[in-house]
Design a protein around this motif. Structure first.
Motif, PDB file in Angstrom:
ATOM      1  N   MET A 250       0.840  -1.190   0.000  1.00  0.00           N
ATOM      2  CA  MET A 250       0.000   0.000   0.000  1.00  0.00           C
ATOM      3  C   MET A 250       0.872   1.235   0.000  1.00  0.00           C
ATOM      4  SD  MET A 250      -2.722   1.029   2.932  1.00  0.00           S
ATOM      5  CE  MET A 250      -2.265   2.475   3.854  1.00  0.00           C
ATOM      6  N   SER A 251       0.670   2.135  -0.942  1.00  0.00           N
ATOM      7  CA  SER A 251       1.462   3.355  -1.002  1.00  0.00           C
ATOM      8  C   SER A 251       0.673   4.504  -0.412  1.00  0.00           C
ATOM      9  CB  SER A 251       1.832   3.666  -2.455  1.00  0.00           C
ATOM     10  OG  SER A 251       2.541   4.876  -2.518  1.00  0.00           O
ATOM     11  N   ASP A 252       1.344   5.339   0.382  1.00  0.00           N
ATOM     12  CA  ASP A 252       0.669   6.437   1.058  1.00  0.00           C
ATOM     13  C   ASP A 252       1.485   7.702   0.887  1.00  0.00           C
ATOM     14  OD1 ASP A 252       0.199   7.209   4.555  1.00  0.00           O
ATOM     15  OD2 ASP A 252      -0.483   8.232   2.773  1.00  0.00           O
ATOM     16  N   GLU A 253       0.899   8.681   0.179  1.00  0.00           N
ATOM     17  CA  GLU A 253       1.617   9.917  -0.074  1.00  0.00           C
ATOM     18  C   GLU A 253       1.292  10.996   0.956  1.00  0.00           C
ATOM     19  OE1 GLU A 253       3.568   8.242  -3.185  1.00  0.00           O
ATOM     20  OE2 GLU A 253       3.872  10.257  -2.413  1.00  0.00           O
ATOM     21  N   THR A 254       0.250  10.788   1.748  1.00  0.00           N
ATOM     22  CA  THR A 254      -0.250  11.846   2.616  1.00  0.00           C
ATOM     23  C   THR A 254       0.787  12.328   3.614  1.00  0.00           C
ATOM     24  OG1 THR A 254      -2.439  10.849   2.435  1.00  0.00           O
ATOM     25  CG2 THR A 254      -2.127  12.501   4.140  1.00  0.00           C
ATOM     26  N   LEU A 255       1.486  11.417   4.265  1.00  0.00           N
ATOM     27  CA  LEU A 255       2.446  11.807   5.280  1.00  0.00           C
ATOM     28  C   LEU A 255       3.737  12.351   4.675  1.00  0.00           C
ATOM     29  CD1 LEU A 255       2.150   8.932   7.903  1.00  0.00           C
ATOM     30  CD2 LEU A 255       1.290  11.263   8.084  1.00  0.00           C
ATOM     31  N   LYS A 256       3.945  12.108   3.386  1.00  0.00           N
ATOM     32  CA  LYS A 256       5.123  12.613   2.687  1.00  0.00           C
ATOM     33  C   LYS A 256       6.417  12.189   3.376  1.00  0.00           C
ATOM     34  CE  LYS A 256       2.617  16.536   0.792  1.00  0.00           C
ATOM     35  NZ  LYS A 256       2.496  18.020   0.701  1.00  0.00           N
ATOM     36  N   ILE A 257       6.470  10.927   3.766  1.00  0.00           N
ATOM     37  CA  ILE A 257       7.675  10.375   4.378  1.00  0.00           C
ATOM     38  C   ILE A 257       8.475   9.663   3.298  1.00  0.00           C
ATOM     39  CG2 ILE A 257       8.598   8.751   6.083  1.00  0.00           C
ATOM     40  CD1 ILE A 257       6.133   9.233   7.752  1.00  0.00           C
ATOM     41  N   LYS A 258       9.657  10.191   3.004  1.00  0.00           N
ATOM     42  CA  LYS A 258      10.493   9.619   1.960  1.00  0.00           C
ATOM     43  C   LYS A 258      11.723   8.908   2.517  1.00  0.00           C
ATOM     44  CE  LYS A 258       9.095  13.073  -1.471  1.00  0.00           C
ATOM     45  NZ  LYS A 258       9.565  14.142  -2.397  1.00  0.00           N
ATOM     46  N   THR A 259      12.238   9.415   3.639  1.00  0.00           N
ATOM     47  CA  THR A 259      13.433   8.820   4.237  1.00  0.00           C
ATOM     48  C   THR A 259      13.228   8.657   5.739  1.00  0.00           C
ATOM     49  OG1 THR A 259      14.855   9.888   2.593  1.00  0.00           O
ATOM     50  CG2 THR A 259      15.920   9.047   4.588  1.00  0.00           C
ATOM     51  N   ILE A 260      13.495   7.472   6.238  1.00  0.00           N
ATOM     52  CA  ILE A 260      13.362   7.168   7.663  1.00  0.00           C
ATOM     53  C   ILE A 260      14.708   6.717   8.197  1.00  0.00           C
ATOM     54  CG2 ILE A 260      12.215   5.749   9.410  1.00  0.00           C
ATOM     55  CD1 ILE A 260       9.932   5.330   7.385  1.00  0.00           C
ATOM     56  N   VAL A 261      15.218   7.410   9.191  1.00  0.00           N
ATOM     57  CA  VAL A 261      16.469   7.022   9.842  1.00  0.00           C
ATOM     58  C   VAL A 261      16.139   6.173  11.059  1.00  0.00           C
ATOM     59  CG1 VAL A 261      18.413   7.860  11.219  1.00  0.00           C
ATOM     60  CG2 VAL A 261      17.873   8.949   9.034  1.00  0.00           C
ATOM     61  N   VAL A 262      16.787   5.028  11.175  1.00  0.00           N
ATOM     62  CA  VAL A 262      16.539   4.109  12.287  1.00  0.00           C
ATOM     63  C   VAL A 262      17.828   3.904  13.074  1.00  0.00           C
ATOM     64  CG1 VAL A 262      15.552   1.894  12.974  1.00  0.00           C
ATOM     65  CG2 VAL A 262      14.923   2.910  10.760  1.00  0.00           C
ATOM     66  N   GLY A 263      17.803   4.197  14.363  1.00  0.00           N
ATOM     67  CA  GLY A 263      18.956   3.944  15.209  1.00  0.00           C
ATOM     68  C   GLY A 263      19.049   2.467  15.549  1.00  0.00           C
TER      69      GLY A 263
ATOM     70  N   GLU B 206      -3.030  13.607   9.880  1.00  0.00           N
ATOM     71  CA  GLU B 206      -2.537  13.079   8.610  1.00  0.00           C
ATOM     72  C   GLU B 206      -2.263  11.582   8.708  1.00  0.00           C
ATOM     73  OE1 GLU B 206      -2.411  14.636   5.739  1.00  0.00           O
ATOM     74  OE2 GLU B 206      -3.290  16.368   6.745  1.00  0.00           O
ATOM     75  N   PHE B 207      -1.721  11.171   9.849  1.00  0.00           N
ATOM     76  CA  PHE B 207      -1.445   9.746  10.064  1.00  0.00           C
ATOM     77  C   PHE B 207      -2.748   8.953  10.022  1.00  0.00           C
ATOM     78  CE2 PHE B 207      -0.833   5.927  12.483  1.00  0.00           C
ATOM     79  CZ  PHE B 207       0.470   5.527  12.227  1.00  0.00           C
ATOM     80  N   ALA B 208      -3.773   9.462  10.723  1.00  0.00           N
ATOM     81  CA  ALA B 208      -5.056   8.769  10.776  1.00  0.00           C
ATOM     82  C   ALA B 208      -5.715   8.704   9.400  1.00  0.00           C
ATOM     83  CB  ALA B 208      -5.980   9.462  11.773  1.00  0.00           C
ATOM     84  N   LYS B 209      -5.618   9.785   8.638  1.00  0.00           N
ATOM     85  CA  LYS B 209      -6.162   9.783   7.287  1.00  0.00           C
ATOM     86  C   LYS B 209      -5.494   8.717   6.434  1.00  0.00           C
ATOM     87  CE  LYS B 209      -6.275  13.763   5.235  1.00  0.00           C
ATOM     88  NZ  LYS B 209      -5.825  15.122   4.863  1.00  0.00           N
ATOM     89  N   SER B 210      -4.208   8.518   6.655  1.00  0.00           N
ATOM     90  CA  SER B 210      -3.432   7.597   5.828  1.00  0.00           C
ATOM     91  C   SER B 210      -3.649   6.139   6.199  1.00  0.00           C
ATOM     92  CB  SER B 210      -1.945   7.928   5.941  1.00  0.00           C
ATOM     93  OG  SER B 210      -1.700   9.268   5.576  1.00  0.00           O
ATOM     94  N   THR B 211      -3.871   5.893   7.473  1.00  0.00           N
ATOM     95  CA  THR B 211      -3.933   4.509   7.956  1.00  0.00           C
ATOM     96  C   THR B 211      -5.329   4.062   8.352  1.00  0.00           C
ATOM     97  OG1 THR B 211      -3.490   5.150  10.247  1.00  0.00           O
ATOM     98  CG2 THR B 211      -1.577   4.711   8.834  1.00  0.00           C
ATOM     99  N   GLY B 212      -6.299   4.991   8.309  1.00  0.00           N
ATOM    100  CA  GLY B 212      -7.640   4.637   8.739  1.00  0.00           C
ATOM    101  C   GLY B 212      -7.784   4.605  10.243  1.00  0.00           C
ATOM    102  N   GLY B 213      -6.905   5.304  10.957  1.00  0.00           N
ATOM    103  CA  GLY B 213      -6.947   5.319  12.414  1.00  0.00           C
ATOM    104  C   GLY B 213      -7.928   6.335  12.961  1.00  0.00           C
TER     105      GLY B 213
END
Length: 311
Positions: free
Chosen positions: A1-14, A180-187
């Protein structure tokens, strides 16, 4: 599932190779799958923490870095095998500074960290580093606690986002991110406002309740206008305890809180409360940092002025 609403392109994980960062990585992978984002896994070796018992510190550091690279290669192979795109890096230096550099240099849209992690290479703890990064990161930070509920990772799970709010610019920013998160995930959203006991007395209480009710209706209307389920709750007592209590009662999947310069969250001094929330939360916490230079909206200024008059 692709979601453009949050506009997250890069996630840094420690990554610190503990169970805490393993769980954080699972959450980051899920976000990457939902948003089409790329992951950047970051592990930091702190030379200042290398044991003085090592006979050759330079050789020891070299060996530690090589070992970390081998472990990161294995970790990334597993992630890539699940269809997630991205890369990994191993750096040496101050853990906080190196992670921030990675976030800034790669224009990350989200940072994901495990809290309550066991000892990092060199003796640092990600729990402490996470607390520091929440206040310094230029992007939202998701801290994943060991108590996080696994059902959040299921595709058919409907997420509940708890938003502590005092109607400040910081909590407004958290609300907008959660929306925005809720709109994207149905939360769905749960807005929680805590009233300190000293303000829950007449004649302040009646006026405060009226002001808060008006503000709550405005936020709820914003959510309903975009077809996101939302409800509100007002309780009297310590804000931190109320947040934790409601999160447990309602089995929230996330707490989404606004963090302002000066270690404030939703108007409350956070010098010791960020740590408290992160160490005791039953679910992951999104921290949405708001710079001091951000101006409060006219609606908020009017509300603040009205409250000052009522007092």
């Amino acid at each position: 599932m692709s979601d453009e609403t949050l506009k997250i392109k890069t996630i840094v994980v420690g990554i610190d190779f503990t169970s805490a960062s393993d769980l954080a990585l699972l959450y980051a992978e899920r976000f990457a799958i939902h948003t089409g984002a790329k992951l950047l896994l970051v592990h930091v070796v702190d030379p200042a923490k290398v044991s003085p018992d090592e006979m050759d510190a330079h050789l020891a550091l070299h060996d530690i870095i090589d070992s970390a690279k081998t472990d990161m290669q294995k970790t990334w192979a597993e992630v890539a095998g699940r269809g997630v795109e991205g890369s990994w890096i191993v750096r040496h230096g101050n853990v906080r500074d190196m992670i921030l550099d990675a976030v800034q240099n790669n224009h990350a849209d989200l940072m994901v960290l495990g809290s309550k992690g066991m000892a990092l290479t060199g003796g640092s703890r990600f729990g402490t580093v996470a607390e520091q990064l929440v206040r310094a990161a230029p992007c939202p930070v998701l801290t994943v606690v060991p108590e996080s509920r696994w059902q959040e990772l299921e595709n058919n799970h409907r997420r509940l986002l708890l938003i502590p709010t005092d109607f400040s610019a910081a909590s407004d920013a958290a609300f907008l991110y959660a929306l925005e998160f809720a709109k994207s995930t149905g939360g769905s959203l749960l807005l929680v406002h805590a009233v300190e006991e000293e303000l829950a007395v007449e004649p302040i209480a009646a006026k405060l309740e009226y002001l808060r009710a008006e503000d709550m209706r405005t936020l709820l209307a914003s959510a309903h206008a975009v077809h996101v389920e939302a409800e509100s709750m007002l309780r009297v007592g310590d804000a931190t305890e109320i947040i934790l209590e409601v999160a447990r009662e309602r089995k929230a999947d996330y707490i989404v809180m606004g963090v302002r310069g000066g270690d404030q969250v939703d108007g409350t001094r956070l010098h010791g409360k960020v740590q408290d929330l992160m160490h005791r939360s039953p679910c992951p916490i999104f921290s949405i940092y708001l710079r001091k230079s951000t101006k409060t909206s006219s609606r908020k200024r009017e509300t603040t002025e009205t409250q000052s008059i009522s007092r």
